[in-house]
Design a protein around this motif. Structure first.
Motif, PDB file in Angstrom:
ATOM      1  N   ALA A 169       0.833  -1.190   0.000  1.00 57.60           N
ATOM      2  CA  ALA A 169       0.000   0.000   0.000  1.00 57.60           C
ATOM      3  C   ALA A 169       0.876   1.251   0.000  1.00 57.60           C
ATOM      4  O   ALA A 169       1.922   1.280   0.646  1.00 57.60           O
ATOM      5  N   PRO A 170       0.469   2.297  -0.733  1.00 57.93           N
ATOM      6  CA  PRO A 170       1.248   3.540  -0.729  1.00 57.93           C
ATOM      7  C   PRO A 170       1.127   4.251   0.613  1.00 57.93           C
ATOM      8  O   PRO A 170       0.143   4.085   1.340  1.00 57.93           O
ATOM      9  N   ALA A 171       2.135   5.053   0.941  1.00 56.75           N
ATOM     10  CA  ALA A 171       2.092   5.834   2.171  1.00 56.75           C
ATOM     11  C   ALA A 171       1.083   6.967   2.022  1.00 56.75           C
ATOM     12  O   ALA A 171       0.847   7.469   0.919  1.00 56.75           O
ATOM     13  N   THR A 172       0.467   7.352   3.138  1.00 58.19           N
ATOM     14  CA  THR A 172      -0.454   8.474   3.117  1.00 58.19           C
ATOM     15  C   THR A 172       0.222   9.706   3.702  1.00 58.19           C
ATOM     16  O   THR A 172       1.053   9.618   4.592  1.00 58.19           O
ATOM     17  N   SER A 173      -0.142  10.868   3.177  1.00 58.50           N
ATOM     18  CA  SER A 173       0.459  12.116   3.638  1.00 58.50           C
ATOM     19  C   SER A 173      -0.441  13.276   3.268  1.00 58.50           C
ATOM     20  O   SER A 173      -1.254  13.177   2.342  1.00 58.50           O
ATOM     21  N   GLN A 174      -0.286  14.380   3.985  1.00 58.40           N
ATOM     22  CA  GLN A 174      -0.978  15.613   3.645  1.00 58.40           C
ATOM     23  C   GLN A 174      -0.081  16.568   2.866  1.00 58.40           C
ATOM     24  O   GLN A 174      -0.498  17.674   2.527  1.00 58.40           O
ATOM     25  N   ASP A 175       1.144  16.143   2.587  1.00 55.35           N
ATOM     26  CA  ASP A 175       2.097  16.986   1.875  1.00 55.35           C
ATOM     27  C   ASP A 175       2.446  16.342   0.544  1.00 55.35           C
ATOM     28  O   ASP A 175       2.942  15.222   0.496  1.00 55.35           O
ATOM     29  N   VAL A 176       2.185  17.044  -0.525  1.00 57.59           N
ATOM     30  CA  VAL A 176       2.393  16.521  -1.870  1.00 57.59           C
ATOM     31  C   VAL A 176       3.424  17.383  -2.582  1.00 57.59           C
ATOM     32  O   VAL A 176       3.241  18.587  -2.744  1.00 57.59           O
ATOM     33  N   GLU A 177       4.521  16.755  -2.986  1.00 59.24           N
ATOM     34  CA  GLU A 177       5.505  17.430  -3.838  1.00 59.24           C
ATOM     35  C   GLU A 177       5.381  16.832  -5.220  1.00 59.24           C
ATOM     36  O   GLU A 177       5.397  15.608  -5.389  1.00 59.24           O
ATOM     37  N   ALA A 178       5.262  17.675  -6.233  1.00 55.46           N
ATOM     38  CA  ALA A 178       4.969  17.165  -7.569  1.00 55.46           C
ATOM     39  C   ALA A 178       5.454  18.119  -8.640  1.00 55.46           C
ATOM     40  O   ALA A 178       5.740  19.285  -8.388  1.00 55.46           O
ATOM     41  N   THR A 179       5.524  17.572  -9.839  1.00 56.87           N
ATOM     42  CA  THR A 179       5.717  18.382 -11.036  1.00 56.87           C
ATOM     43  C   THR A 179       4.349  18.594 -11.665  1.00 56.87           C
ATOM     44  O   THR A 179       3.567  17.645 -11.785  1.00 56.87           O
ATOM     45  N   VAL A 180       4.050  19.822 -12.058  1.00 62.07           N
ATOM     46  CA  VAL A 180       2.751  20.104 -12.658  1.00 62.07           C
ATOM     47  C   VAL A 180       2.936  20.825 -13.987  1.00 62.07           C
ATOM     48  O   VAL A 180       3.927  21.526 -14.201  1.00 62.07           O
ATOM     49  N   CYS A 181       1.980  20.630 -14.850  1.00 60.02           N
ATOM     50  CA  CYS A 181       1.860  21.432 -16.069  1.00 60.02           C
ATOM     51  C   CYS A 181       0.645  22.321 -15.877  1.00 60.02           C
ATOM     52  O   CYS A 181      -0.479  21.820 -15.703  1.00 60.02           O
ATOM     53  N   HIS A 182       0.862  23.632 -15.865  1.00 58.49           N
ATOM     54  CA  HIS A 182      -0.232  24.555 -15.605  1.00 58.49           C
ATOM     55  C   HIS A 182      -1.049  24.735 -16.882  1.00 58.49           C
ATOM     56  O   HIS A 182      -0.503  25.085 -17.934  1.00 58.49           O
ATOM     57  N   VAL A 183      -2.358  24.515 -16.787  1.00 60.79           N
ATOM     58  CA  VAL A 183      -3.201  24.487 -17.981  1.00 60.79           C
ATOM     59  C   VAL A 183      -4.248  25.593 -18.024  1.00 60.79           C
ATOM     60  O   VAL A 183      -4.954  25.728 -19.020  1.00 60.79           O
ATOM     61  N   ALA A 184      -4.358  26.398 -16.968  1.00 60.82           N
ATOM     62  CA  ALA A 184      -5.396  27.425 -16.920  1.00 60.82           C
ATOM     63  C   ALA A 184      -4.856  28.777 -17.369  1.00 60.82           C
ATOM     64  O   ALA A 184      -3.648  29.012 -17.360  1.00 60.82           O
ATOM     65  N   ASP A 185      -5.766  29.671 -17.746  1.00 57.99           N
ATOM     66  CA  ASP A 185      -5.365  31.024 -18.140  1.00 57.99           C
ATOM     67  C   ASP A 185      -4.928  31.848 -16.929  1.00 57.99           C
ATOM     68  O   ASP A 185      -4.013  32.659 -17.030  1.00 57.99           O
ATOM     69  N   GLN A 186      -5.595  31.622 -15.776  1.00 55.17           N
ATOM     70  CA  GLN A 186      -5.202  32.360 -14.582  1.00 55.17           C
ATOM     71  C   GLN A 186      -3.987  31.692 -13.944  1.00 55.17           C
ATOM     72  O   GLN A 186      -3.852  30.473 -13.974  1.00 55.17           O
ATOM     73  N   PRO A 187      -3.076  32.475 -13.331  1.00 55.57           N
ATOM     74  CA  PRO A 187      -1.859  31.906 -12.748  1.00 55.57           C
ATOM     75  C   PRO A 187      -2.149  31.036 -11.529  1.00 55.57           C
ATOM     76  O   PRO A 187      -3.212  31.118 -10.911  1.00 55.57           O
ATOM     77  N   LEU A 188      -1.177  30.209 -11.185  1.00 55.81           N
ATOM     78  CA  LEU A 188      -1.190  29.436  -9.946  1.00 55.81           C
ATOM     79  C   LEU A 188      -0.117  30.037  -9.047  1.00 55.81           C
ATOM     80  O   LEU A 188       1.057  30.076  -9.421  1.00 55.81           O
ATOM     81  N   ALA A 189      -0.515  30.533  -7.866  1.00 56.60           N
ATOM     82  CA  ALA A 189       0.406  31.283  -7.019  1.00 56.60           C
ATOM     83  C   ALA A 189       0.567  30.630  -5.655  1.00 56.60           C
ATOM     84  O   ALA A 189      -0.310  29.880  -5.191  1.00 56.60           O
ATOM     85  N   VAL A 190       1.678  30.936  -4.998  1.00 59.13           N
ATOM     86  CA  VAL A 190       1.922  30.474  -3.642  1.00 59.13           C
ATOM     87  C   VAL A 190       0.837  31.036  -2.724  1.00 59.13           C
ATOM     88  O   VAL A 190       0.477  32.212  -2.805  1.00 59.13           O
ATOM     89  N   GLY A 191       0.311  30.193  -1.847  1.00 58.13           N
ATOM     90  CA  GLY A 191      -0.742  30.599  -0.933  1.00 58.13           C
ATOM     91  C   GLY A 191      -2.136  30.439  -1.482  1.00 58.13           C
ATOM     92  O   GLY A 191      -3.127  30.663  -0.769  1.00 58.13           O
ATOM     93  N   GLN A 192      -2.258  30.023  -2.737  1.00 53.99           N
ATOM     94  CA  GLN A 192      -3.573  29.900  -3.364  1.00 53.99           C
ATOM     95  C   GLN A 192      -4.324  28.685  -2.839  1.00 53.99           C
ATOM     96  O   GLN A 192      -3.755  27.604  -2.670  1.00 53.99           O
ATOM     97  N   ARG A 193      -5.619  28.839  -2.584  1.00 52.71           N
ATOM     98  CA  ARG A 193      -6.477  27.734  -2.161  1.00 52.71           C
ATOM     99  C   ARG A 193      -6.974  26.997  -3.397  1.00 52.71           C
ATOM    100  O   ARG A 193      -7.477  27.617  -4.337  1.00 52.71           O
ATOM    101  N   VAL A 194      -6.884  25.697  -3.375  1.00 49.67           N
ATOM    102  CA  VAL A 194      -7.281  24.878  -4.517  1.00 49.67           C
ATOM    103  C   VAL A 194      -7.992  23.632  -4.009  1.00 49.67           C
ATOM    104  O   VAL A 194      -8.025  23.357  -2.805  1.00 49.67           O
ATOM    105  N   LEU A 195      -8.540  22.884  -4.931  1.00 52.08           N
ATOM    106  CA  LEU A 195      -9.006  21.529  -4.666  1.00 52.08           C
ATOM    107  C   LEU A 195      -8.059  20.576  -5.368  1.00 52.08           C
ATOM    108  O   LEU A 195      -7.626  20.826  -6.490  1.00 52.08           O
ATOM    109  N   LEU A 196      -7.726  19.476  -4.708  1.00 52.42           N
ATOM    110  CA  LEU A 196      -6.876  18.461  -5.321  1.00 52.42           C
ATOM    111  C   LEU A 196      -7.719  17.213  -5.553  1.00 52.42           C
ATOM    112  O   LEU A 196      -8.277  16.654  -4.598  1.00 52.42           O
ATOM    113  N   LYS A 197      -7.817  16.805  -6.815  1.00 50.16           N
ATOM    114  CA  LYS A 197      -8.584  15.603  -7.175  1.00 50.16           C
ATOM    115  C   LYS A 197      -7.632  14.478  -7.528  1.00 50.16           C
ATOM    116  O   LYS A 197      -6.855  14.574  -8.474  1.00 50.16           O
TER     117      LYS A 197
END
Length: 449
Positions: free
Chosen positions: A323-351
């Motif tokens: 089983a994979p480990a569970t955590s509340q901290d996710v480090e990842a590489t992302v490709c940003h696909v939206a017109d609006q920027p993604l900024a530090v401190g921004q609230r998001v939903l993670l699916k």
């Protein structure tokens, strides 16, 4: 109960030889849609009425010969502009293999669409105009293919007819691209000189390039080894729905329905429920109204358990000890696909699979510079089509695999909670949980984690 062990082995063997998912990518006017149209036309995968419609549209545009690109460029805006905007999916088959292809856009502002098209691909065809060679968008597409762990990349050097079919031109482009893609970690690169418009080396070997002794594009697509060894995958089952029919025949029935994301599950196998970490045993598996003793990805099934455990949508079932480990901290590489920027401190939903949780972007450590593959540190935000590293803190523990281990359960989406817009496509790496303490973020809107 039906014994399906032999059926499982047969299914795994058949899927390895009959289906290939692939995507095409390249700069504007490199000829992606023409290549796909040529593949469909010359492999006799075009219906008569489709071809007649293309011929009529070509005549209206003043072209003498059918424009095969119109077989994939279905949007009116694309036909008028002569470019591909959306991802066009096509299905075709030859005697040797079935194919699902995604023709993706070439404009830099539509690079995000390539992420969609290549996310499930086992092979990417990257087109290069022989007159222009490797350009920035070529490097961007190679980087996306590498990040998405596409195992096979074909460099199709197109429009060779416009450079007099010269071998040195092809060789120089192939060497430059192969060097760059290898640095990105692409495991297998095959270079093929073609002319999609004339049909050279697409389906039939070219009489104009006798110096080339490799496969045509279709021959390579038909023979490239694609692994679907489901028994070797880490078994993962995201719960989509809890079934409680409450019938007289089955008054105590409780089943957990969903699609197996990877691997196989067997009756009698001990499993762990994540993120709770509780363990139990599979008592039964129902598939298509019948009880079976084994099920595998990507089947949709209902799993029954021996113990009455609190399980809901978004929980993940995995074998005990794997089983994979569970955590509340996710480090990842992302490709940003939206017109609006993604900024530090921004609230998001993670699916992630069937689970959606609140999250906050804690850090954006770096942004990838495609020219030299260097990392631009602490950019503060990512804009459309940027590729970068992010650190996200979630409100609830998640069970993510490393993307290198599983493209299905190691991927996720970042979503704008205000309007549901997809902001970024993420590929999970190591968690920051063991690297440093993460401060608690609090605010009056209930984002306390």
């Amino acid at each position: 109960m039906t014994n399906t062990t032999d059926q499982f082995a047969e299914f795994a063997d058949v899927s390895a030889t009959t289906l290939l998912r692939f995507a095409t990518a390249g700069s504007v006017d490199d000829g992606k849609s023409t290549l796909v149209g040529r593949l469909l036309h010359d492999s006799k995968s075009v219906l008569t009425d489709q071809l007649e419609a293309v011929e009529a549209a070509s005549i209206k545009r003043g072209q003498e010969a059918p424009d095969l690109a119109l077989l994939t460029d279905g949007l009116r805006a694309e036909r008028e502009q002569g470019i591909t905007i959306d991802v066009a999916y096509r299905y075709f088959a030859t005697a040797r293999r079935r194919f699902i292809l995604a023709d993706t856009p070439g404009h830099v502002q539509y690079t995000r669409n390539m992420v969609t098209g290549a996310s499930t691909a086992e092979l990417a065809v990257v087109l290069v105009d022989a007159r222009n060679g490797v350009v920035e968008q070529t490097r961007r597409h190679a980087a996306v293919a590498a990040l998405l762990r596409v195992p096979h990349v074909v460099l199709a050097v197109n429009k060779m007819d416009l450079v007099d079919y010269q071998e040195p031109v092809f060789a120089a482009i192939a060497e430059e691209f192969t060097t760059y893609a290898s640095e990105l970690g692409v495991p297998e690169i095959t270079a093929i000189p073609i002319s999609a418009l004339a049909g050279d080396n697409v389906v039939e070997p070219s009489a104009n390039m006798d110096w080339y002794g490799g496969p045509t594009v279709l021959e390579h697509l038909e023979t490239v080894p694609v692994s679907h060894d489901l028994t070797a995958c880490h078994a993962r089952f995201p719960v989509q729905y809890v079934i409680r029919p409450q019938t007289a025949e089955h008054p105590d029935y409780r089943g957990y329905a969903g699609q197996i994301a990877a691997g196989a599950f067997r009756v009698g196998e001990q499993i762990t429920v994540l993120p709770s970490g509780k363990t139990t045993t599979i008592s039964g598996i129902d598939a298509l109204g019948e009880s079976v003793d084994i099920a595998w990805a990507p089947q949709s099934v209902t799993i029954r358990l021996t113990d009455d455990i609190d399980i809901s949508r978004g929980d993940l079932l995995a074998p005990v000890g794997d089983a994979p480990a569970t955590s509340q901290d996710v480090e990842a590489t992302v490709c940003h696909v939206a017109d609006q920027p993604l900024a530090v401190g921004q609230r998001v939903l993670l699916k992630h699979t069937t689970r959606t949780v609140k999250a906050i972007v804690k850090e954006i450590p770096s942004r990838l510079t495609l020219d030299d593959l260097s990392q631009h540190p602490n950019p503060g935000q990512l804009v459309a089509n940027d590729i970068g590293r992010v650190v996200v803190r979630t409100a609830e523990p998640l069970a993510l695999d490393a993307y290198a281990d599983s493209r299905r359960t190691g991927s996720f989406l970042l979503i704008d909670p205000a309007d549901g817009t997809t902001l970024a496509a993420g590929m999970a790496g190591e968690s920051f949980a063991t690297a440093k303490a993460v401060a608690v973020v609090e605010d009056e809107e209930g984002w306390d984690f």
